[in-house]
Design a protein around this motif. Structure first.
Motif, mmCIF file in Angstrom:
data_model
loop_
_atom_site.group_PDB
_atom_site.id
_atom_site.type_symbol
_atom_site.label_atom_id
_atom_site.label_comp_id
_atom_site.label_asym_id
_atom_site.label_seq_id
_atom_site.Cartn_x
_atom_site.Cartn_y
_atom_site.Cartn_z
ATOM 1 N N LEU A 1 28.716 -24.349 -21.160
ATOM 2 C CA LEU A 1 28.129 -24.559 -19.805
ATOM 3 C C LEU A 1 29.143 -25.529 -18.985
ATOM 4 C CD1 LEU A 1 24.513 -25.237 -21.053
ATOM 5 C CD2 LEU A 1 25.739 -23.165 -20.379
ATOM 6 N N ASN A 2 28.768 -25.977 -17.830
ATOM 7 C CA ASN A 2 29.790 -26.609 -16.977
ATOM 8 C C ASN A 2 29.797 -27.950 -17.049
ATOM 9 O OD1 ASN A 2 30.452 -24.121 -15.656
ATOM 10 N ND2 ASN A 2 28.725 -24.254 -14.282
ATOM 11 N N GLY A 3 30.662 -28.797 -16.668
ATOM 12 C CA GLY A 3 30.866 -30.080 -16.795
ATOM 13 C C GLY A 3 30.774 -30.753 -18.215
ATOM 14 N N THR A 4 30.100 -31.661 -18.238
ATOM 15 C CA THR A 4 30.030 -32.426 -19.509
ATOM 16 C C THR A 4 29.129 -31.759 -20.707
ATOM 17 O OG1 THR A 4 27.771 -33.325 -18.845
ATOM 18 C CG2 THR A 4 30.046 -34.620 -18.245
ATOM 19 N N LEU A 5 28.797 -30.470 -20.422
ATOM 20 C CA LEU A 5 28.016 -29.870 -21.347
ATOM 21 C C LEU A 5 28.944 -28.565 -21.858
ATOM 22 C CD1 LEU A 5 24.555 -29.029 -19.491
ATOM 23 C CD2 LEU A 5 25.391 -30.868 -21.484
ATOM 24 N N SER A 6 30.258 -28.706 -21.834
ATOM 25 C CA SER A 6 31.327 -27.820 -22.301
ATOM 26 C C SER A 6 31.256 -27.421 -23.815
ATOM 27 C CB SER A 6 32.692 -28.277 -21.907
ATOM 28 O OG SER A 6 33.066 -29.386 -22.765
ATOM 29 N N ASP A 7 30.575 -28.011 -24.552
ATOM 30 C CA ASP A 7 30.261 -27.911 -26.085
ATOM 31 C C ASP A 7 28.839 -27.529 -26.361
ATOM 32 O OD1 ASP A 7 28.948 -30.457 -25.197
ATOM 33 O OD2 ASP A 7 29.716 -31.339 -26.930
ATOM 34 N N TRP A 8 28.039 -27.115 -25.167
ATOM 35 C CA TRP A 8 26.732 -26.378 -25.241
ATOM 36 C C TRP A 8 26.893 -25.100 -24.889
ATOM 37 C CZ3 TRP A 8 21.433 -28.713 -24.632
ATOM 38 C CH2 TRP A 8 21.352 -30.183 -24.994
ATOM 39 N N SER A 9 26.251 -24.078 -25.431
ATOM 40 C CA SER A 9 25.947 -22.562 -25.258
ATOM 41 C C SER A 9 24.447 -22.273 -24.854
ATOM 42 C CB SER A 9 26.654 -22.099 -26.682
ATOM 43 O OG SER A 9 27.951 -22.479 -26.909
ATOM 44 N N TYR A 10 24.347 -21.133 -24.246
ATOM 45 C CA TYR A 10 23.065 -20.632 -23.878
ATOM 46 C C TYR A 10 22.969 -19.144 -24.085
ATOM 47 C CZ TYR A 10 19.396 -19.026 -20.469
ATOM 48 O OH TYR A 10 18.205 -18.413 -19.850
ATOM 49 N N PHE A 11 21.832 -18.868 -24.588
ATOM 50 C CA PHE A 11 21.808 -17.342 -24.813
ATOM 51 C C PHE A 11 20.129 -16.972 -24.336
ATOM 52 C CE2 PHE A 11 24.464 -18.893 -27.872
ATOM 53 C CZ PHE A 11 25.670 -18.072 -27.679
ATOM 54 N N LEU B 1 17.620 -18.388 -14.716
ATOM 55 C CA LEU B 1 16.806 -19.259 -15.590
ATOM 56 C C LEU B 1 17.773 -20.358 -15.718
ATOM 57 C CD1 LEU B 1 14.414 -20.080 -16.915
ATOM 58 C CD2 LEU B 1 14.928 -18.774 -18.785
ATOM 59 N N LEU B 2 18.722 -19.966 -16.234
ATOM 60 C CA LEU B 2 19.689 -21.157 -16.723
ATOM 61 C C LEU B 2 20.014 -22.167 -15.818
ATOM 62 C CD1 LEU B 2 21.493 -22.641 -18.811
ATOM 63 C CD2 LEU B 2 23.345 -21.017 -17.951
ATOM 64 N N GLU B 3 20.216 -21.913 -14.338
ATOM 65 C CA GLU B 3 20.595 -22.743 -13.481
ATOM 66 C C GLU B 3 19.092 -23.670 -13.180
ATOM 67 O OE1 GLU B 3 22.870 -24.762 -11.169
ATOM 68 O OE2 GLU B 3 23.334 -23.396 -12.652
ATOM 69 N N CYS B 4 18.037 -22.971 -13.061
ATOM 70 C CA CYS B 4 16.765 -23.466 -12.926
ATOM 71 C C CYS B 4 16.559 -24.793 -13.778
ATOM 72 C CB CYS B 4 15.621 -22.437 -12.838
ATOM 73 S SG CYS B 4 15.314 -21.727 -11.450
ATOM 74 N N ILE B 5 16.719 -24.535 -15.126
ATOM 75 C CA ILE B 5 16.680 -25.554 -16.217
ATOM 76 C C ILE B 5 17.518 -26.502 -15.791
ATOM 77 C CG2 ILE B 5 16.893 -26.098 -18.612
ATOM 78 C CD1 ILE B 5 15.772 -23.006 -18.958
ATOM 79 N N LEU B 6 19.098 -26.171 -15.470
ATOM 80 C CA LEU B 6 20.106 -27.426 -15.644
ATOM 81 C C LEU B 6 19.874 -28.198 -14.152
ATOM 82 C CD1 LEU B 6 23.174 -25.302 -16.450
ATOM 83 C CD2 LEU B 6 21.914 -26.566 -18.056
ATOM 84 N N GLN B 7 19.052 -27.624 -13.278
ATOM 85 C CA GLN B 7 18.777 -28.491 -12.101
ATOM 86 C C GLN B 7 17.434 -29.479 -12.204
ATOM 87 O OE1 GLN B 7 20.648 -28.476 -9.326
ATOM 88 N NE2 GLN B 7 22.238 -27.507 -10.733
ATOM 89 N N THR B 8 16.681 -29.334 -13.232
ATOM 90 C CA THR B 8 15.749 -30.201 -13.150
ATOM 91 C C THR B 8 16.166 -31.619 -13.590
ATOM 92 O OG1 THR B 8 15.474 -29.778 -15.820
ATOM 93 C CG2 THR B 8 14.218 -28.197 -14.228
ATOM 94 N N ASP B 9 15.154 -32.700 -13.044
ATOM 95 C CA ASP B 9 15.297 -34.088 -13.256
ATOM 96 C C ASP B 9 15.362 -34.174 -14.664
ATOM 97 O OD1 ASP B 9 15.489 -34.523 -10.690
ATOM 98 O OD2 ASP B 9 13.378 -35.032 -10.589
ATOM 99 N N GLU B 10 14.426 -33.512 -15.634
ATOM 100 C CA GLU B 10 14.151 -33.641 -16.921
ATOM 101 C C GLU B 10 15.616 -33.561 -17.554
ATOM 102 O OE1 GLU B 10 10.191 -32.656 -15.516
ATOM 103 O OE2 GLU B 10 12.206 -32.026 -15.054
ATOM 104 N N ALA C 1 13.854 -30.374 -24.053
ATOM 105 C CA ALA C 1 12.500 -29.613 -24.222
ATOM 106 C C ALA C 1 11.584 -29.508 -22.945
ATOM 107 C CB ALA C 1 11.543 -30.169 -25.336
ATOM 108 N N GLU C 2 11.333 -30.720 -22.226
ATOM 109 C CA GLU C 2 10.723 -30.721 -20.997
ATOM 110 C C GLU C 2 11.447 -30.010 -19.924
ATOM 111 O OE1 GLU C 2 7.111 -31.013 -18.937
ATOM 112 O OE2 GLU C 2 7.582 -31.202 -21.062
ATOM 113 N N ALA C 3 12.702 -30.128 -19.732
ATOM 114 C CA ALA C 3 13.490 -29.480 -19.025
ATOM 115 C C ALA C 3 13.238 -28.096 -18.913
ATOM 116 C CB ALA C 3 14.999 -29.849 -19.057
ATOM 117 N N ILE C 4 13.468 -27.390 -19.997
ATOM 118 C CA ILE C 4 13.177 -25.827 -20.287
ATOM 119 C C ILE C 4 11.864 -25.522 -19.725
ATOM 120 C CG2 ILE C 4 13.063 -24.053 -21.957
ATOM 121 C CD1 ILE C 4 15.097 -25.574 -23.910
#
Length: 387
Positions: free
Chosen positions: A46-56, A75-84, A91-94
């Motif tokens: 993932l971008n930025g500080t989440l380079s060690d995270w993966s998404y499927f 969907l991924l971008e919607c989750i990443l853009q949440t305040d949570e 979990a709440e962000a998802i």
């Protein structure tokens, strides 16, 4: 939902990658359905500080492919853009991301014209260095395996579940023949706006809810083997235990994840799946590695199958019953199923060796088509499933 082809479309889409200590493989196939409605998303970094995270993610559309494709892309971008997410409440962000996406899609011109009826189930996972976050909405499913066994599986959202049925009834709907209003086979999905018209109720109180169930799992570097995300076309014919045992055995034969995922959906086809099929296999460092003993046992099994099938073909050759080669092949396979061949792949059974059996049979009858194109015998599918 939807009609079937005269023969399945077996051409596959594949994808693979490696990074962040993970490997993944993807296979998807239209199968017997008249169109392909599945979509997926796999992103190792993932971008930025989440380079060690993966998404499927895997998205199983129904009544069209528009919603599943949009979900896979957004969907991924919607989750990443949440305040949570910014507050690291993942979990709440998802959950919020799912609801935001469903709300935004509803406002799209191509979905708000009253003509678009499609919806999509969704199952996704974030893999961080320490945790795995898994979310599902509908009946696509994720299974996490250790030692070849499932240690966690998401819950399919079906209308007959008491909690789901209660919500449906309170929203003014009914559950008939295990479907929402006798029509939709899942009780949670993105899209499906014709089931989300009770305007005095919130988005999670509708006949069909877009709310995911989210779970968090601590990673175990020495035990986690793999994570499977797949649509119900796979789970219709494979239990969680069978699929984990099957993938575990295949990982001992090859490290080619495309070959493994292709083998899984081919086996599901031979077991009788009539749906689109998509699978994402995420492999952790503790997964089995190819080993000579397992490979030798597999070669010996192939030799045994060749010997037994050849004997049955020759035994039946003298009987001219007027059947074409496909019909004779089905009869021979029925006999082979009854023999209970030892050492068949766990979870896959004889269906896992269908391509080999086709090849052997074609040596005797060159005109014989792939059985994937003629396989319609449910009795044989049941035999494969029980072998």
């Amino acid at each position: 939902m939807g009609a079937f082809l005269n023969k399945p479309e077996t051409k596959k889409y594949n994808e693979t990658g490696e990074g962040n200590g993970l490997r993944y493989g993807v296979a998807s196939m239209q199968g017997w359905r008249v169109e392909m409605e599945d979509a997926h998303h796999a992103q190792l970094t993932l971008n930025g500080t989440l380079s060690d995270w993966s998404y499927f993610g895997v998205f199983d559309g129904h009544a069209g492919a528009r919603v599943s494709a949009h979900c896979a892309e957004n969907l991924l971008e919607c989750i990443l853009q949440t305040d949570e997410f910014r507050r690291e409440d993942i979990a709440e962000a998802i959950r919020t991301g799912f609801l935001d996406l469903d709300k935004k899609m509803r406002e799209l011109p191509e979905l708000s014209n009253g003509q678009e009826k499609s919806g999509s189930t969704a199952v996704c996972a974030f893999v961080s260095p320490k945790q795995i976050y898994i979310a599902n909405c509908g009946d696509s499913r994720a299974v996490l395996a250790r030692n070849g066994m499932p240690i966690f599986a998401t819950r399919d959202h079906k209308p007959e579940l008491p909690s789901e049925k209660s919500r449906i009834v309170q929203a003014g709907g009914t559950v008939l023949i295990q479907r929402v209003n006798g029509s939709l086979a899942v009780s949670r999905a993105l899209g499906d706006y014709e089931y989300k018209k009770v305007f005095d109720r919130g988005p999670c109180e509708q006949l069909v809810s877009p709310e995911p169930e989210v779970s968090i799992h601590e990673r175990s570097e020495g035990e986690d083997e793999f994570l499977v995300l797949a649509c119900d076309g796979v789970w219709d014919v494979m239990t969680n235990e069978d699929l984990c045992a099957y993938v575990h055995s295949l990982l001992q034969l090859t490290d080619d994840l495309v070959a493994i995922t292709n083998q899984v959906i081919d086996t599901c086809l031979y077991k009788g799946s009539k749906d689109n099929m998509s699978i994402v296999l995420v492999v952790f460092p503790a997964a089995p590695k190819p080993n000579p003993e397992a490979q030798k046992a597999d070669r010996e099994l192939d030799a045994t199958l060749r010997q037994r099938l050849t004997a049955l073909i020759e035994q039946n050759a003298s009987t001219d019953d007027g059947e074409d080669s496909s019909g004779r092949f089905t009869q021979v396979l029925k006999q082979l199923v009854q023999e209970k061949i030892p050492g068949l792949p766990p979870g896959g059974g004889l269906a896992a060796k269908q391509a080999l059996l086709d090849k052997i049979y074609r040596e005797f009858y060159p005109e014989h088509p792939d059985s994937a194109e003629t396989f319609e015998c449910q009795e044989l599918a049941d035999g494969f499933d029980n072998n």
